[in-house]
Design a protein around this motif. Structure first.
Motif, mmCIF file in Angstrom:
data_model
loop_
_atom_site.group_PDB
_atom_site.id
_atom_site.type_symbol
_atom_site.label_atom_id
_atom_site.label_comp_id
_atom_site.label_asym_id
_atom_site.label_seq_id
_atom_site.Cartn_x
_atom_site.Cartn_y
_atom_site.Cartn_z
ATOM 1 N N PHE A 1 0.825 -1.204 0.000
ATOM 2 C CA PHE A 1 0.000 0.000 0.000
ATOM 3 C C PHE A 1 0.862 1.257 0.000
ATOM 4 C CE2 PHE A 1 -3.752 -2.356 2.173
ATOM 5 C CZ PHE A 1 -4.093 -2.883 0.939
ATOM 6 N N ILE A 2 1.935 1.247 0.767
ATOM 7 C CA ILE A 2 2.798 2.431 0.829
ATOM 8 C C ILE A 2 3.498 2.666 -0.505
ATOM 9 C CG2 ILE A 2 4.891 3.360 1.888
ATOM 10 C CD1 ILE A 2 3.991 2.125 4.512
ATOM 11 N N VAL A 3 3.965 1.601 -1.134
ATOM 12 C CA VAL A 3 4.648 1.744 -2.428
ATOM 13 C C VAL A 3 3.684 2.261 -3.491
ATOM 14 C CG1 VAL A 3 5.758 0.467 -4.307
ATOM 15 C CG2 VAL A 3 6.429 0.044 -1.942
ATOM 16 N N VAL A 4 2.477 1.692 -3.543
ATOM 17 C CA VAL A 4 1.488 2.148 -4.531
ATOM 18 C C VAL A 4 1.124 3.614 -4.278
ATOM 19 C CG1 VAL A 4 -0.858 1.815 -5.381
ATOM 20 C CG2 VAL A 4 0.581 -0.159 -4.905
ATOM 21 N N ALA B 1 -1.844 5.221 1.742
ATOM 22 C CA ALA B 1 -0.729 5.454 2.657
ATOM 23 C C ALA B 1 -1.155 5.218 4.103
ATOM 24 C CB ALA B 1 -0.196 6.866 2.481
ATOM 25 N N ALA B 2 -2.337 5.716 4.474
ATOM 26 C CA ALA B 2 -2.825 5.512 5.844
ATOM 27 C C ALA B 2 -3.050 4.033 6.134
ATOM 28 C CB ALA B 2 -4.119 6.295 6.053
ATOM 29 N N ALA B 3 -3.605 3.294 5.166
ATOM 30 C CA ALA B 3 -3.816 1.859 5.360
ATOM 31 C C ALA B 3 -2.493 1.137 5.527
ATOM 32 C CB ALA B 3 -4.588 1.287 4.170
ATOM 33 N N ALA C 1 6.807 6.132 4.639
ATOM 34 C CA ALA C 1 5.817 6.658 3.698
ATOM 35 C C ALA C 1 6.053 8.138 3.425
ATOM 36 C CB ALA C 1 4.406 6.443 4.252
ATOM 37 N N ALA C 2 6.348 8.909 4.453
ATOM 38 C CA ALA C 2 6.583 10.345 4.265
ATOM 39 C C ALA C 2 7.815 10.592 3.401
ATOM 40 C CB ALA C 2 6.737 11.026 5.622
#
Length: 430
Positions: A52-55, A257-259, A274-275
């Motif tokens: 999820f973070i990469v996408v 990103a939150a997920a 993520a940031a």
């Protein structure tokens, strides 16, 4: 333990109480509180968290492009603010004056001009042309060019440019999709602005100056190229997709990103990653815009003014570059804030210095007579809650800010730091 002192017995009792509390926490029944996921579920959570973070990081450049495209078409004020500086740019003015001169000269019949001028009026014509040496055509061309320069460098031209772009904004969508007409046109591989109103002003000034043959010039429509590319047709499809995704794609990016952060086993570390990923994606988009600028200019025909084309490109994407800088600063600020709130050694040292300096200043002020009443003790008990409220308020302000820049993000971050410093200074026990 018979010889133990009362203080020693108290310390031992306190230690036993703490051990009992730890044992009771480890033996909490199911459903009584948050627990670590079972070992067989940890790899699954870690995989989807990273995915999820990469996408979300991949969607960052697309989100910036989608917001930029949607704002340029959907917001008239935004579009006018984007193109308004072009009217006062010297490179664009020179290119427009050259184009107008070329078109006007194509409609001036020098032979007819000589036939109409009586011998006694020839000195007046020489004076009008500035007594230039060489062929008469060169003198007329010089006069037309100087007149065109005066028109495009006047305040009236800036007003005409702004008003015209405000009127034609409604047809911009049609222009970029290859439909409709209007002052903005897309033909084959070119997006162009019709200079007919400007040519009319040049004709009127020539007539007023004594070149009456200019009155016979018919209504002339000529184009000033804004964008030219052999792939405009393909870009048109991408534009429509980005325009449709302008509102939803940024929301999807934030939700992903939150997920990813919530699914992570170490959420603070995931938030930092993520940031920083957001900041890196913004840098990639900024670099891509610079590279594409060079490719775009190299692909233009030799007849196109390179300096003017570069100025137009930089002006059209200047708000997109502001968005890139804002996203980069936001990513760095969030990553730094998440790291400083963590349990790392250097983070704890930094917080210790912060509390020592501000706490010492608060104690010194208290000793010299500063009294906070019930505010100080209340802040001591609710300092963490106040900190979260301040951060949430800054996040809401950023979310509802129209087109925030990097300086806006940095200003909000500094405001949060200032408020937290005041809270730390005032948080004193009764």
């Amino acid at each position: 333990m018979a010889g133990a002192t009362p203080e020693g017995r108290d310390d031992l009792a306190e230690l036993r109480a703490r051990l009992s509390a730890l044992e009771a926490r480890e033996n909490v029944p199911a459903g009584a509180g948050p627990q670590a996921p079972p070992p067989h579920r940890r790899p699954v959570r870690a995989f989807f968290s990273a995915l999820f973070i990469v996408v979300a990081c991949v969607f960052v450049p697309l989100s910036a492009l989608a917001v930029w495209v949607d704002s340029e078409v959907g917001d008239t004020g935004r579009y006018v603010a984007t193109v308004a500086p072009l009217a006062s740019d010297p490179a664009v003015q020179d290119a427009a004056a050259n184009r107008i001169t070329s078109v006007v000269m194509q409609h001036i019949d020098v032979k007819s001009l000589l036939d109409e001028v009586a011998p006694q009026d020839r000195p007046r014509l020489d004076q009008l042309l500035g007594r230039v040496s060489g062929p008469l055509t060169s003198g007329i061309e010089s006069l037309v060019h100087s007149t065109a320069e005066k028109v495009v460098r006047s305040d009236a031209f800036e007003k005409v440019w702004t008003d015209a772009n405000r009127r034609i904004h409604g047809s911009l969508d049609k222009a970029l999709t290859g439909q409709g007409g209007g002052a903005v046109k897309l033909t084959n591989d070119t997006v162009a602005v019709d200079l007919a109103p400007v040519i009319d002003q040049v004709k009127q000034r020539l007539v007023d100056g004594g070149l009456t043959i200019a009155a016979k010039i018919p209504e002339v429509h000529t184009d000033f190229t804004v964008v030219r590319s052999e792939k405009v047709g393909k870009i048109r499809t991408a534009f429509r997709l980005l325009q449709l995704a302008g509102f939803w794609l940024p929301i999807v990016t934030v939700v992903l990103a939150a997920a990813g952060v919530l699914l992570a086993l170490r959420r603070r570390r995931a938030l930092v990653a993520a940031a920083l990923g957001f900041a890196a994606a913004a840098l990639v988009l900024g670099a891509a815009l610079t590279v594409f600028r060079a490719i775009y200019l190299d692909a233009l025909p030799a007849s196109v003014d390179q300096q003017a084309a570069g100025t137009v490109y930089d002006t059209l994407i200047r708000f997109l570059r502001q968005t890139v800088r804002a996203m980069f600063v936001l990513g760095v600020v969030v990553a730094l804030g998440a790291w400083l709130s963590g349990p790392g050694r250097y983070a704890r040292r930094t917080r210790g210095v912060w509390e020592s300096v501000l706490g010492g200043a608060g104690d010194a002020a208290h000793r010299v007579g500063l009294r906070t009443g019930p505010v100080g003790p209340w802040l001591v008990r609710h300092k963490l809650l106040v900190g979260w409220i301040v951060v949430a308020a800054a996040a809401l302000a950023l979310a509802f800010w129209s087109y925030p820049t990097g300086w806006v993000v940095l200003g909000l971050a500094l405001a949060v730091v200032l408020v937290l410093a005041v809270v730390e200074f005032l948080a004193r026990p009764d």
